[in-house]
Motif scaffolding. Structure first.
Motif, PDB file in Angstrom:
ATOM      1  N   GLN A 155       0.719  -1.019  -0.084  1.00 57.59           N
ATOM      2  CA  GLN A 155      -0.159  -0.247   0.437  1.00 57.59           C
ATOM      3  C   GLN A 155       1.098   1.146  -0.397  1.00 57.59           C
ATOM      4  OE1 GLN A 155      -3.255   0.526  -0.365  1.00 57.59           O
ATOM      5  NE2 GLN A 155      -3.785  -1.719  -0.286  1.00 57.59           N
ATOM      6  N   ALA A 156       1.987   1.440   0.691  1.00 60.30           N
ATOM      7  CA  ALA A 156       3.079   2.542   0.524  1.00 60.30           C
ATOM      8  C   ALA A 156       2.980   2.683  -0.870  1.00 60.30           C
ATOM      9  CB  ALA A 156       4.021   1.861   1.511  1.00 60.30           C
ATOM     10  N   LEU A 157       3.257   1.612  -1.806  1.00 66.24           N
ATOM     11  CA  LEU A 157       3.232   1.976  -3.267  1.00 66.24           C
ATOM     12  C   LEU A 157       2.382   3.424  -3.702  1.00 66.24           C
ATOM     13  CD1 LEU A 157       4.765  -1.101  -5.411  1.00 66.24           C
ATOM     14  CD2 LEU A 157       5.546   1.156  -5.620  1.00 66.24           C
ATOM     15  N   ASN A 158       1.204   3.346  -3.119  1.00 68.28           N
ATOM     16  CA  ASN A 158      -0.082   4.063  -4.319  1.00 68.28           C
ATOM     17  C   ASN A 158       0.455   5.696  -4.243  1.00 68.28           C
ATOM     18  OD1 ASN A 158      -1.355   1.457  -4.894  1.00 68.28           O
ATOM     19  ND2 ASN A 158      -2.722   1.237  -2.851  1.00 68.28           N
ATOM     20  N   GLY A 159      -0.382   5.451  -4.847  1.00 70.52           N
ATOM     21  CA  GLY A 159      -0.478   7.475  -5.242  1.00 70.52           C
ATOM     22  C   GLY A 159       1.494   7.659  -6.419  1.00 70.52           C
ATOM     23  N   THR A 160       1.172   8.958  -6.112  1.00 71.97           N
ATOM     24  CA  THR A 160       1.609   9.609  -7.580  1.00 71.97           C
ATOM     25  C   THR A 160       3.230   9.548  -7.042  1.00 71.97           C
ATOM     26  OG1 THR A 160      -0.052  10.673  -8.382  1.00 71.97           O
ATOM     27  CG2 THR A 160       1.802  11.091  -9.308  1.00 71.97           C
ATOM     28  N   GLU A 183       6.208  11.158 -14.150  1.00 74.27           N
ATOM     29  CA  GLU A 183       5.470  10.881 -12.844  1.00 74.27           C
ATOM     30  C   GLU A 183       5.278   9.636 -12.792  1.00 74.27           C
ATOM     31  OE1 GLU A 183       2.699  13.292 -12.052  1.00 74.27           O
ATOM     32  OE2 GLU A 183       3.509  15.481 -11.922  1.00 74.27           O
ATOM     33  N   ILE A 184       4.578   8.757 -12.001  1.00 78.21           N
ATOM     34  CA  ILE A 184       4.179   7.484 -12.434  1.00 78.21           C
ATOM     35  C   ILE A 184       3.198   7.219 -11.413  1.00 78.21           C
ATOM     36  CG2 ILE A 184       6.239   6.564 -10.349  1.00 78.21           C
ATOM     37  CD1 ILE A 184       5.183   3.811 -12.669  1.00 78.21           C
ATOM     38  N   THR A 185       1.777   6.894 -11.522  1.00 78.37           N
ATOM     39  CA  THR A 185       0.480   6.468 -10.183  1.00 78.37           C
ATOM     40  C   THR A 185       0.647   5.440 -10.012  1.00 78.37           C
ATOM     41  OG1 THR A 185      -0.091   8.600 -11.000  1.00 78.37           O
ATOM     42  CG2 THR A 185      -1.725   6.983  -9.953  1.00 78.37           C
ATOM     43  N   PHE A 186      -0.108   4.480  -9.023  1.00 87.98           N
ATOM     44  CA  PHE A 186       0.105   2.949  -8.826  1.00 87.98           C
ATOM     45  C   PHE A 186      -1.128   3.570  -7.516  1.00 87.98           C
ATOM     46  CE2 PHE A 186       5.083   3.068  -8.614  1.00 87.98           C
ATOM     47  CZ  PHE A 186       4.901   1.747  -9.328  1.00 87.98           C
ATOM     48  N   ASN A 187      -1.932   2.555  -7.861  1.00 88.95           N
ATOM     49  CA  ASN A 187      -3.593   2.413  -7.969  1.00 88.95           C
ATOM     50  C   ASN A 187      -3.736   0.625  -6.859  1.00 88.95           C
ATOM     51  OD1 ASN A 187      -6.400   2.926  -6.333  1.00 88.95           O
ATOM     52  ND2 ASN A 187      -6.967   2.558  -8.337  1.00 88.95           N
ATOM     53  N   LEU A 188      -2.761   0.241  -6.114  1.00 94.13           N
ATOM     54  CA  LEU A 188      -2.894  -1.067  -6.205  1.00 94.13           C
ATOM     55  C   LEU A 188      -4.647  -1.567  -5.317  1.00 94.13           C
ATOM     56  CD1 LEU A 188       0.215  -1.836  -4.494  1.00 94.13           C
ATOM     57  CD2 LEU A 188      -0.560  -2.768  -6.200  1.00 94.13           C
ATOM     58  N   PRO A 189      -5.097  -2.981  -5.321  1.00 89.60           N
ATOM     59  CA  PRO A 189      -4.205  -3.694  -5.743  1.00 89.60           C
ATOM     60  C   PRO A 189      -4.328  -3.857  -7.041  1.00 89.60           C
ATOM     61  CG  PRO A 189      -6.615  -4.047  -5.376  1.00 89.60           C
ATOM     62  CD  PRO A 189      -6.205  -2.575  -5.053  1.00 89.60           C
ATOM     63  N   GLU A 190      -5.251  -2.820  -8.310  1.00 91.10           N
ATOM     64  CA  GLU A 190      -5.006  -2.809 -10.255  1.00 91.10           C
ATOM     65  C   GLU A 190      -2.669  -2.996  -9.925  1.00 91.10           C
ATOM     66  OE1 GLU A 190      -6.622   0.385 -11.477  1.00 91.10           O
ATOM     67  OE2 GLU A 190      -8.655  -0.074 -10.524  1.00 91.10           O
ATOM     68  N   THR A 191      -2.918  -3.592 -11.077  1.00 88.49           N
ATOM     69  CA  THR A 191      -1.866  -4.283 -11.620  1.00 88.49           C
ATOM     70  C   THR A 191      -1.584  -2.776 -12.834  1.00 88.49           C
ATOM     71  OG1 THR A 191      -1.985  -5.955 -12.440  1.00 88.49           O
ATOM     72  CG2 THR A 191      -1.042  -6.258 -10.504  1.00 88.49           C
ATOM     73  N   LYS A 192      -1.858  -2.211 -12.940  1.00 91.02           N
ATOM     74  CA  LYS A 192      -1.543  -1.332 -13.926  1.00 91.02           C
ATOM     75  C   LYS A 192      -1.281   0.040 -13.592  1.00 91.02           C
ATOM     76  CE  LYS A 192      -4.577   1.025 -17.793  1.00 91.02           C
ATOM     77  NZ  LYS A 192      -5.439   1.250 -18.279  1.00 91.02           N
ATOM     78  N   VAL A 193      -0.326   1.115 -14.059  1.00 93.44           N
ATOM     79  CA  VAL A 193       0.082   2.394 -13.790  1.00 93.44           C
ATOM     80  C   VAL A 193      -0.483   3.185 -14.547  1.00 93.44           C
ATOM     81  CG1 VAL A 193       1.694   1.398 -12.090  1.00 93.44           C
ATOM     82  CG2 VAL A 193       2.855   1.304 -14.417  1.00 93.44           C
TER      83      VAL A 193
END
Length: 265
Positions: A155-160, A183-193
């Protein structure tokens, strides 16, 4: 007079008892509804389907189910397509899933996905035993079992995240990206950035196993961009094999070398 006093005392006793029963019923109902929040906002890994064990990974991905209590929507995957839709939780652990729009990719090993879709359509209640969530229909044997996933690190990955360092080039960072930093944006549990390479918007998928991460080929818009910064960013992103987070700093690592560094936006 004595008879009236006795009747009044009996009436008061009945009112007290009825009031106590109504209060108990309200408490029980509240507890039942409140207990449904135990399964929302968490990621559950599919471990058993119709009594058969499910592999830890299917097509390199963890099969999962996640409920979002904020909008009553669920996300799921069995190693291929992203599944989703709305869900409803009611008292006495009743649950219902309504299927929404899903991706339509053709993949290897789609048998588990097909069965999971059927299970979500059939399930009408759930049980929770420690870290094991079971989806059931009536009182039959569980249709599916899920194991709670510890996502504190993920969850720490989530965000921009905004890039502020990239290795492997002799050109100064500001020279590589004169107009905009990637920039890169994570929105786990989706495995798409999603993100921006410094010029074009892009998206790609990735696989995640603990702190190991692997990005697939980015797909981007095709505006003409000055310099080679964006091409360098996309190329370097695909060399990444793991990540680490230290406060608001995200390091993307190849082997033992941090090849990219991002700051949380």
């Amino acid at each position: 007079m004595i008879m009236k006093q006795r009747f009044l005392a009996s009436f008061i006793s009945v009112v007290i008892v009825l009031g106590s029963c109504i209060s108990s019923q309200k408490t029980a109902t509240t507890t039942a509804i409140g207990s449904t929040t135990e399964i929302a906002g968490k990621k559950w890994q599919l471990v058993e389907l119709r009594g058969n064990r499910v592999e830890e990974k299917i097509n390199g991905q963890i099969p999962f189910l996640q409920l979002n209590s904020e909008n009553n929507r669920y996300a799921a995957s069995a190693g291929c397509n992203g599944l989703g839709g709305e869900y409803t939780l009611k008292e006495n652990n009743r649950i219902a899933f309504a299927r929404g729009i899903s991706t339509l990719m053709a993949c290897d090993n789609m048998e588990v996905e097909s069965e999971l879709v059927k299970v979500l359509e059939m399930a009408d209640n759930y049980t929770l035993d420690g870290d094991i969530l079971s989806l059931n229909r009536a009182r039959m044997a569980p249709l599916a079992r899920f194991q709670l996933v510890d996502e504190n690190g993920m969850q720490a990955l989530n965000g921009t995240w905004v890039l502020d360092y990239i290795s492997g080039t002799r050109i100064a960072f500001d020279g590589l990206f004169p107009d905009r930093k990637p920039e890169i944006t994570f929105n786990l549990p989706e495995t798409k950035v999603t993100g921006n390479g410094g010029c074009n918007s892009f998206n790609t998928t990735f696989t995640l196993d603990g702190n190991n991460i692997k990005f697939n080929q980015p797909v981007s818009t095709r505006m003409a961009c000055p310099g080679n910064g964006e091409a360098t960013f996309f190329k370097t992103l695909q060399t990444v094999s793991k990540y680490s987070i230290d406060g608001n700093t995200l390091n993307m690592i190849m082997g033992d070398i941090a090849v990219m560094r991002f700051q949380r936006k």
